[in-house]
Every structure is written in structure tokens, then in C-alpha cells.
Design an enzyme around this catalytic site. Structure first.
Site, PDB file in Angstrom:
ATOM      1  N   HIS A  77       0.814  -1.078  -0.102  1.00 47.33           N
ATOM      2  CA  HIS A  77       0.076  -0.132  -0.079  1.00 47.33           C
ATOM      3  C   HIS A  77       0.746   1.205  -0.191  1.00 47.33           C
ATOM      4  CE1 HIS A  77       0.420   1.100   4.468  1.00 47.33           C
ATOM      5  NE2 HIS A  77       0.365  -0.521   4.408  1.00 47.33           N
ATOM      6  N   ASP A  79      -0.090   4.295   0.909  1.00 48.04           N
ATOM      7  CA  ASP A  79      -0.396   5.444   2.024  1.00 48.04           C
ATOM      8  C   ASP A  79       0.483   5.194   3.322  1.00 48.04           C
ATOM      9  OD1 ASP A  79      -2.228   3.148   2.661  1.00 48.04           O
ATOM     10  OD2 ASP A  79      -3.189   4.428   3.964  1.00 48.04           O
ATOM     11  N   ASP A 140       5.994   1.390   6.506  1.00 46.46           N
ATOM     12  CA  ASP A 140       4.810   0.625   6.233  1.00 46.46           C
ATOM     13  C   ASP A 140       4.146   1.848   5.639  1.00 46.46           C
ATOM     14  OD1 ASP A 140       2.411  -0.170   6.634  1.00 46.46           O
ATOM     15  OD2 ASP A 140       1.905   0.414   8.771  1.00 46.46           O
ATOM     16  N   GLU A 174      -4.989   1.757   2.780  1.00 47.61           N
ATOM     17  CA  GLU A 174      -4.924   0.619   3.547  1.00 47.61           C
ATOM     18  C   GLU A 174      -4.781   0.995   5.013  1.00 47.61           C
ATOM     19  OE1 GLU A 174      -3.465  -2.194   6.048  1.00 47.61           O
ATOM     20  OE2 GLU A 174      -2.553  -0.428   6.015  1.00 47.61           O
ATOM     21  N   GLU A 175      -4.495   2.194   5.496  1.00 48.63           N
ATOM     22  CA  GLU A 175      -4.328   2.560   6.964  1.00 48.63           C
ATOM     23  C   GLU A 175      -5.764   3.141   7.379  1.00 48.63           C
ATOM     24  OE1 GLU A 175      -1.990   1.857   8.683  1.00 48.63           O
ATOM     25  OE2 GLU A 175       0.016   1.657   7.407  1.00 48.63           O
ATOM     26  N   ASP A 197       3.533  -6.492   3.916  1.00 48.76           N
ATOM     27  CA  ASP A 197       3.034  -5.478   4.774  1.00 48.76           C
ATOM     28  C   ASP A 197       3.320  -5.796   6.044  1.00 48.76           C
ATOM     29  OD1 ASP A 197       2.008  -2.962   5.418  1.00 48.76           O
ATOM     30  OD2 ASP A 197      -0.109  -3.682   5.274  1.00 48.76           O
ATOM     31  N   HIS A 379       3.797   3.411  12.334  1.00 48.87           N
ATOM     32  CA  HIS A 379       3.066   4.459  12.788  1.00 48.87           C
ATOM     33  C   HIS A 379       3.327   5.480  13.543  1.00 48.87           C
ATOM     34  CE1 HIS A 379      -0.787   1.943  11.522  1.00 48.87           C
ATOM     35  NE2 HIS A 379       0.262   1.878  10.608  1.00 48.87           N
TER      36      HIS A 379
HETATM   37 ZN   LIG Z   1       0.832  -1.324   6.341  1.00 53.70          ZN
END
Ligand SMILES: [Zn+2]
Length: 407
Positions: A77, A79, A140, A174-175, A197, A379
Site C-alpha cells: 500500500h 499510504d 509501512d 490501507e491505513e 506489509d 505509525h
Molecule cells: Zn501497512
């Protein structure tokens, strides 16, 4: 361009997604990155490159073998998490990490320390990519993208490695849980795929939670408190009573592994009306259904005590455990397992305590387990990725392509 160069280039794009816009992609800046990637895939000489209006970028590496081989895909992903800014990411490479504290930002005294993050110790002697303490890193899942693109470039440069048709897919959002929604599984055209991921080296995931959301509304009866005896129903108290009836040990902070939970995520209320929100999670489908039944039972008990209509329950299933879709095709896990072992990675199969795009894709007809991308502390500002982790993930992709063709 090397794997690391690619990664450093990709994290320079701010691609933070945003739950509130209701658009796909949720932020236009993700499209800017998608356009860049499209150009790169073109320069690599890939075929059938498409970028749709929702920001889904697909491409094909054609087969170089003269036999029937299943078409497989690799997905990542574009994003980054809404939890932390991804603007002006300024990564730094810590060479030959010595196991001590890493000062991310001296002026704000932000330290990446093995005291708080003991997994750092597993990467002594390696080159690590870290942040400047002010943003997330974006490994990520830009590590996943860099690994996939680099693996494809490697396969192009090594025609002696025989493989079938490989599809790659990069998706937005995705997030915010929307990555799979507009993913055109038919157009992608694969028998199965892997999302790149996961976190630490060796992670291989094909089980995730079954998930539901519950909203419970309590209606009270407000009366002047001086004259309320036997008349008032305080909805806040009724809500509190309900909350206390759920098992107090079955919460996220009390559970791990395959243990499910009820998670109280919100309360709003006054005497007249209160609402409480829960999410319900369990890997086991039967136990998941029982948890929902338990909520219904407690609601009925409260209604029996205070009068029908006092409490209303809204339950909504969110996603399901992909295991039931993977079990019939366990060979796709075996292949990933063998690929890891062949490149010197010890597979670590574990249940995801959450959902993935892959789970939704699996239920849309594309079985899609998740493989490590190699980053840690996702994150947030403490996110980092050891460069050898990325190289191993890339090697796993190449090896999977080779194994699928050799069967
Ligand atoms: Zn991810």
C-alpha cells in the site's frame, strides 16, 4: 537504482491517508506518488501498466517460461498512517548499529532506545534506517513497495531465473481500512497474491480477527432530581450497568495471541440518552458469533429490567478471518514458507490481532496472506527498518516467483 535508493525516494512522498474525506484515494497526494511509481514501472519495461482514477496501480512482469504456471501477485500500500505526519520525512542511515541509544532528535531529546524497544538488540551490527524524530518513516508500507519493485527489477536482470506471469498491485488507503474496497480483483487476474506489509523478518500471516462493531443506545427518563424518586431512569447509569456486565478480563489490554475481546471505544451520554460503542474481535468464528449473541442477551436483560425499548443494539460485521479462505489453498503458505527457508529466513507464523487488506481481498476471491516487509514500530516517530530486513523480503519475493514456476 538500488533497493535502499528506491526506499529513500519513496518516503520523500507525503502519502498520509485521511479517514474523513470519503474519497478514493482519500488524499490527492497519494495519486502523485502513484504517478511517480507508474513512470518508474514504465522505465523498468513492465507491461499492462494501469493506474485507475482511484489510485490503484497494476503492472505485469510477463512469464519467461514455456509452461503453464499460475499467475501470482505481490501487493503493497502507498499510504501512510493518519496517526503521525509523513510530510518532510528526513531519514538517516545508522551504519553498523552498536546496540546503544540512537538520538533521533537532539533538540527535542527524542531517543530510540533498546530500553523501550528491545527488538533493536536483534539488529546490532546492521545498517538501520531511522527518522529524525519528527515524522514517521513510512516503511509501512513503502518498504513493501521498494522490495516488490526491486525484486521485479532483479528478475528482469536475471532471465536465468524462470518464472510465470507476475502481477504487482499498489493500492491507496490501507491505513484507513479502505485499501481493498475498490481493488479490482478480476482485473488483477491472479490465482493468489501476497501483501508485503508485515513487520519483523519471517512474519507470515494468514489468520486475522473476525471483527464487528456494536453501538448501544440507552434511553433514560429525566425528571427534576428533587422529585425523581421511582420516576427517573438515568441512562448513564444504565449504560454503566451494561458495561459492567461484560467480562472485565476480555479486553485488549488483558488479552493476546488467539484471545478475543470486547473493546469499549466510546461513551457519550446524559441522563436522557447515552450511547456506548464497542468493537468485538475473535479469531474463532464460532466464538465471534457467541460474543455478538452475548451482547444481545445482555441488552435483553436490561430491557427486561427497565422496560422494552430502553436499550437498542446495532451490530455490524466489519471483516472476517481470512483463514477459512486460505485453508483450501494451503500450498500458497507452503510456498512462502519454503521461499523463506531457501533464503535463510526462519518463518514465524502468527495470528494478526487486527485486519489486513489481504483478508478483504481473500473474501473477494483473491487468497492473500501477508509477508513481512521488515519495518518496526510502525505509525510513529520511532519507526525504523534494518536494511538487511528489506533485502531478505526482496529475496523472498524472487524465490516465491521461482518456486511457483518450478512446481
Ligand atoms: Zn501497512
Amino acid at each position: 537504482m538500488t533497493l535502499v535508493d528506491r526506499f529513500l525516494k519513496y518516503v520523500s512522498f507525503d502519502t498520509q491517508s485521511d479517514e474523513s474525506t470519503g474519497l478514493t484515494p482519500s488524499t490527492p497526494k497519494q495519486m502523485v506518488f502513484a504517478e511517480y511509481l507508474k513512470t518508474e514501472l514504465e522505465s523498468l519495461g513492465l507491461e499492462d501498466i494501469t493506474l485507475d482514477e482511484h489510485g490503484y496501480l497494476f503492472a505485469t512482469l510477463p512469464a519467461n517460461i514455456d509452461k503453464e504456471v499460475p499467475t501470482i501477485g505481490f501487493i503493497a500500500h502507498m499510504d501512510t498512517s493518519p496517526d503521525m505526519t509523513g510530510k518532510d520525512v528526513s531519514p538517516r542511515i545508522v551504519k553498523d548499529y552498536d546496540g546503544s541509544d540512537i538520538v533521533l532528535c537532539a533538540e527535542e531529546n527524542i531517543i530510540l532506545s533498546p530500553a523501550q524497544f528491545p527488538e533493536l538488540r536483534d539488529h546490532k551490527g546492521e545498517d538501520l534506517i531511522v527518522t529524525n524524530g519528527k515524522t514517521l518513516l513510512g516503511a509501512d508500507d513503502k518498504a513493501g513497495i521498494a522490495e516488490i519493485v526491486s525484486a521485479i527489477a532483479y528478475l528482469k536482470e536475471h532471465p536465468e531465473i524462470k518464472h510465470g506471469k507476475i502481477r504487482i498491485g499498489f493500492n491507496p488507503d490501507e491505513e484507513i481500512g479502505e485499501g481493498a474496497h475498490k481493488f479490482d480483483v478480476e482485473k488483477f487476474g491472479c490465482e493468489w497474491a501476497y501483501t508485503m506489509d508485515g513487520g519483523e523478518v519471517g512474519e507470515l500471516e494468514f489468520e486475522n480477527f473476525n471483527a464487528a462493531a456494536a453501538k448501544i443506545t440507552f434511553k433514560g427518563r429525566n425528571v427534576h432530581p428533587g422529585y425523581a424518586k421511582n420516576k427517573m431512569i438515568n441512562s448513564i447509569r444504565v449504560a454503566n450497568q451494561f458495561i459492567a456486565m461484560l467480562p472485565s478480563m476480555e479486553t485488549p489490554e488483558q488479552t493476546e495471541g488467539y484471545e478475543g475481546f470486547y473493546h469499549l471505544i466510546g461513551i457519550q451520554g446524559d441522563v436522557e440518552q447515552s450511547t456506548v460503542s464497542y468493537i468485538i474481535r475473535d479469531h474463532d468464528r464460532a466464538k465471534f458469533e457467541e460474543r455478538k449473541e452475548e451482547m444481545k442477551r445482555l441488552v435483553a436483560l436490561i430491557n427486561a429490567e427497565y422496560g422494552e425499548g430502553t436499550v437498542a443494539l446495532e451490530l455490524r460485521d466489519q471483516y472476517y478471518n481470512m483463514r477459512e479462505k486460505i485453508e483450501p489453498v494451503m500450498h500458497i503458505i507452503d510456498t512462502a514458507f519454503s521461499a523463506m527457508e531457501a533464503v535463510g529466513v526462519k518463518p514465524n507464523v502468527r495470528p494478526i490481532r487486527g485486519g489486513t487488506d489481504g483478508a478483504q481481498l481473500s473474501f473477494k476471491g483473491l487468497p492473500c496472506p501477508n509477508i513481512f516487509a521488515g519495518g518496526l514500530n510502525f505509525h510513529g516517530r520511532y519507526e525504523f527498518i534494518p536494511i538487511p530486513n528489506m533485502e531478505k523480503a526482496m529475496n523472498v519475493i524472487v524465490k516465491i516467483a521461482e518456486l511457483v514456476a518450478s512446481k
